[in-house]
Design a protein around this motif. Structure first.
Motif, PDB file in Angstrom:
ATOM      1  N   TYR A 157       0.828  -1.211   0.000  1.00 60.06           N
ATOM      2  CA  TYR A 157       0.000   0.000   0.000  1.00 60.06           C
ATOM      3  C   TYR A 157       0.869   1.270   0.000  1.00 60.06           C
ATOM      4  O   TYR A 157       0.481   2.280  -0.583  1.00 60.06           O
ATOM      5  N   ASN A 158       2.059   1.220   0.663  1.00 61.75           N
ATOM      6  CA  ASN A 158       2.963   2.390   0.599  1.00 61.75           C
ATOM      7  C   ASN A 158       3.393   2.600  -0.850  1.00 61.75           C
ATOM      8  O   ASN A 158       3.460   3.731  -1.346  1.00 61.75           O
ATOM      9  N   MET A 159       3.649   1.478  -1.515  1.00 65.86           N
ATOM     10  CA  MET A 159       4.056   1.524  -2.916  1.00 65.86           C
ATOM     11  C   MET A 159       2.907   2.098  -3.766  1.00 65.86           C
ATOM     12  O   MET A 159       3.126   2.910  -4.672  1.00 65.86           O
ATOM     13  N   ALA A 160       1.686   1.675  -3.423  1.00 68.70           N
ATOM     14  CA  ALA A 160       0.520   2.157  -4.171  1.00 68.70           C
ATOM     15  C   ALA A 160       0.343   3.665  -3.972  1.00 68.70           C
ATOM     16  O   ALA A 160      -0.025   4.388  -4.909  1.00 68.70           O
ATOM     17  N   ASP A 161       0.618   4.170  -2.754  1.00 64.21           N
ATOM     18  CA  ASP A 161       0.528   5.627  -2.510  1.00 64.21           C
ATOM     19  C   ASP A 161       1.505   6.364  -3.415  1.00 64.21           C
ATOM     20  O   ASP A 161       1.168   7.416  -3.983  1.00 64.21           O
ATOM     21  N   ASP A 162       2.701   5.805  -3.556  1.00 63.49           N
ATOM     22  CA  ASP A 162       3.720   6.439  -4.402  1.00 63.49           C
ATOM     23  C   ASP A 162       3.295   6.383  -5.879  1.00 63.49           C
ATOM     24  O   ASP A 162       3.442   7.354  -6.629  1.00 63.49           O
ATOM     25  N   PHE A 163       2.737   5.234  -6.282  1.00 65.76           N
ATOM     26  CA  PHE A 163       2.229   5.071  -7.664  1.00 65.76           C
ATOM     27  C   PHE A 163       1.179   6.149  -7.936  1.00 65.76           C
ATOM     28  O   PHE A 163       1.199   6.822  -8.975  1.00 65.76           O
ATOM     29  N   MET A 164       0.274   6.354  -6.961  1.00 62.86           N
ATOM     30  CA  MET A 164      -0.801   7.336  -7.145  1.00 62.86           C
ATOM     31  C   MET A 164      -0.224   8.746  -7.276  1.00 62.86           C
ATOM     32  O   MET A 164      -0.651   9.526  -8.129  1.00 62.86           O
ATOM     33  N   SER A 165       0.759   9.079  -6.424  1.00 62.06           N
ATOM     34  CA  SER A 165       1.331  10.443  -6.495  1.00 62.06           C
ATOM     35  C   SER A 165       1.877  10.694  -7.887  1.00 62.06           C
ATOM     36  O   SER A 165       1.722  11.795  -8.433  1.00 62.06           O
ATOM     37  N   LEU A 166       2.526   9.688  -8.467  1.00 62.12           N
ATOM     38  CA  LEU A 166       3.107   9.877  -9.800  1.00 62.12           C
ATOM     39  C   LEU A 166       2.009   9.960 -10.871  1.00 62.12           C
ATOM     40  O   LEU A 166       2.022  10.868 -11.711  1.00 62.12           O
ATOM     41  N   VAL A 167       1.044   9.054 -10.829  1.00 62.03           N
ATOM     42  CA  VAL A 167       0.041   9.108 -11.915  1.00 62.03           C
ATOM     43  C   VAL A 167      -0.869  10.343 -11.784  1.00 62.03           C
ATOM     44  O   VAL A 167      -1.322  10.865 -12.798  1.00 62.03           O
ATOM     45  N   TYR A 168      -1.080  10.849 -10.571  1.00 62.85           N
ATOM     46  CA  TYR A 168      -1.855  12.104 -10.449  1.00 62.85           C
ATOM     47  C   TYR A 168      -1.139  13.233 -11.194  1.00 62.85           C
ATOM     48  O   TYR A 168      -1.769  14.075 -11.829  1.00 62.85           O
TER      49      TYR A 168
END
Ligand SMILES: Cc1cc2nc3c(=O)[nH]c(=O)nc-3n(C[C@H](O)[C@H](O)[C@H](O)COP(=O)(O)O)c2cc1C
Length: 449
Positions: A157-168
């Motif tokens: 989920y930490n990785m997913a938060d980082d993924f989201m920051s980039l795709v946003y």
């Protein structure tokens, strides 16, 4: 009572959800790799005015010591599959209003390329795309196939938060909403409205221009379904529509409240998140007919599938435990939800339960009015916004539901009789424009300078 939203759960594979329903005489899922199967399903959804067709996805297969290694192929259990984004793309031209939601993994996708794929679909569909964000809680076989290391549950989920920051940044910030001018006497786009992104996160990096201009919805409508504590935290922050696995009204009400509280803690309007419960039913004009239909579905099951499928979700081979072992004694770094949901039940109970309906909760069996009663009670009692109909046999279960239950729900004023709003976000989330509402964390990435 509020007007409910409806989606159809689908999966581009022969079986899904841990059952072997493909053997049922009415099932057409063994033809899941033919376009006409998908066009038929999409048209059923659109004719019934369902809000969206949801395409689930997962990587990997059941390959756990003690389970039969050939089960994936003999039963088509999670192999073979099609890519849901490409199935979704094929359906854009076959539909006009239907939302198309597909699953994408933050563990296994590359964010820069993935953002372009979602934006492309959103452009071509004129804003009808949703993305079900998953951290891939299932198979170790998946990470082996990708040649990447396994990541523990909460860290995913930490990785997913980082993924989201980039795709946003790519969805919202790289190209401003009105950057394209398409003026043959002037210029194609305004360079002042196109920005370089810079992302140096703990897991992902990206620098430079976004590959695709701002799409009709900017960010696709964000779906999520994690129900562990960390999953709910993630969903309350990023999710616009959250799927719940079903269960008792009390359990659903607790989950709904926890997710709405999490949204409020993130500065979001708690009611802007749409909570939809998975829901299966076997419906017929009389209860006797419904029971007989249900029995025929149970008779189509294959016992080995239960063991292999549970192992695929959790890494736990239940056939290797004493059937009296309490589920609360087991631990997994894969899907914790699929262990926790059984509370104090025994391994033997779970094997029986999984054999009957896989990962789904027990289907409701009854007449159209009885099924509509249950849905209304669940929605009111748990403060749900709608249901994700999860069919047992395709397409007959869906046809039964839309032809028999939807008219009752419409007559009671809880289901819409036509599409309202243009984009999936306006229709489903109720925003006034197709783009993310200003209180969503993704909106803060607009207009990078
Ligand atoms: C209705 C529903 C649909 C889901 N669809 C998918 C899916 O397509 N792919 C997937 O990997 N997980 C899917 N999941 C699982 C969740 O996304 C999540 O990974 C799982 O609950 C484990 O996360 P957790 O440990 O945080 O609960 C689904 C769950 C529900 C309730």
């Amino acid at each position: 009572m509020k007007k409910l939203r409806f989606g159809l759960f689908e999966n581009a594979q022969t079986n899904d959800s841990g059952t072997s329903t493909w053997r049922h005489p009415d099932s057409e899922r063994h033809n899941f790799d033919r376009l006409d199967y998908w066009v038929k399903i999409a048209r059923i959804c659109e004719d019934a005015k369902l809000d969206f067709l949801f395409l689930a996805d997962a990587w990997g297969w059941a390959d756990v010591k003690g389970t039969r290694p050939d089960i994936s192929t003999t039963e088509g259990l999670d192999l073979p599959r099609l890519d849901p984004a490409i199935v979704g793309a094929a359906l854009i031209g076959a539909t006009e209003k239907l939302g198309i939601v597909m699953t994408g993994s933050t563990l296994l996708e590359q964010p820069y390329a993935f953002a372009r794929r979602m934006q492309t679909l959103d452009h071509l569909s004129n804003g009808r795309i949703g993305w079900n964000v998953v951290t891939t809680g299932t198979a170790e076989t998946a990470v082996a196939a990708f040649g990447v290391p396994m990541v523990a549950h909460d860290e995913r989920y930490n990785m997913a938060d980082d993924f989201m920051s980039l795709v946003y940044k790519l969805f919202e910030g790289a190209w401003e909403r009105h950057a394209l001018e398409r003026n043959k006497q002037g210029r194609y786009a305004d360079p002042a409205k196109v920005h370089r992104i810079a992302h140096d996160g703990p897991y992902f990096r990206s620098h430079g221009f976004g590959n695709t201009a701002y799409s009709p919805q900017g960010t696709p409508v964000l779906f999520q379904a994690g129900s562990s504590d960390r999953g709910k935290q993630f969903g309350g922050k990023h999710g616009e529509c959250i799927f719940l696995g079903g269960g008792s009204i009390e359990k659903l009400a607790g989950q709904v409240k926890a997710i709405r509280d999490e949204a409020a803690a993130n500065g979001r309007d708690p009611n802007s998140i749409k909570l939809m419960s998975a829901f299966s039913c076997v419906v017929a004009p009389t209860i006797e007919e419904a029971r007989a239909k249900h029995q025929a579905i149970l008779d189509a099951q294959t016992p080995d599938v239960a063991v292999a499928s549970y192992a695929w979700f959790t890494g736990l081979d239940l056939s290797s435990y004493d059937p009296a072992t309490k589920m609360s004694a087991l631990h997994t770094e894969l899907s914790q939800t699929q262990v926790a949901r059984f509370g104090d039940k025994t391994v033997g109970d779970v094997l029986k339960d999984w054999h009957a309906h896989g990962v789904r909760t027990n289907p409701f069996v009854g007449t159209p009015a009885e099924i509509a009663d249950i849905m209304c009670e669940m929605a009111e009692g748990a403060d749900l916004d709608g249901f994700l109909f999860t069919p047992l046999i395709q397409p007959t279960s869906t046809l039964d539901f839309v032809e028999q239950v939807m008219p009752v729900l419409r007559a009671r004023g809880v289901a819409a009789s036509d599409y309202e709003g243009e984009s999936l976000r306006e229709r489903l989330v109720g925003t006034e424009s197709p783009i993310l509402s200003p209180d969503h964390p993704g909106a803060s990435h607009r207009q990078l300078q």
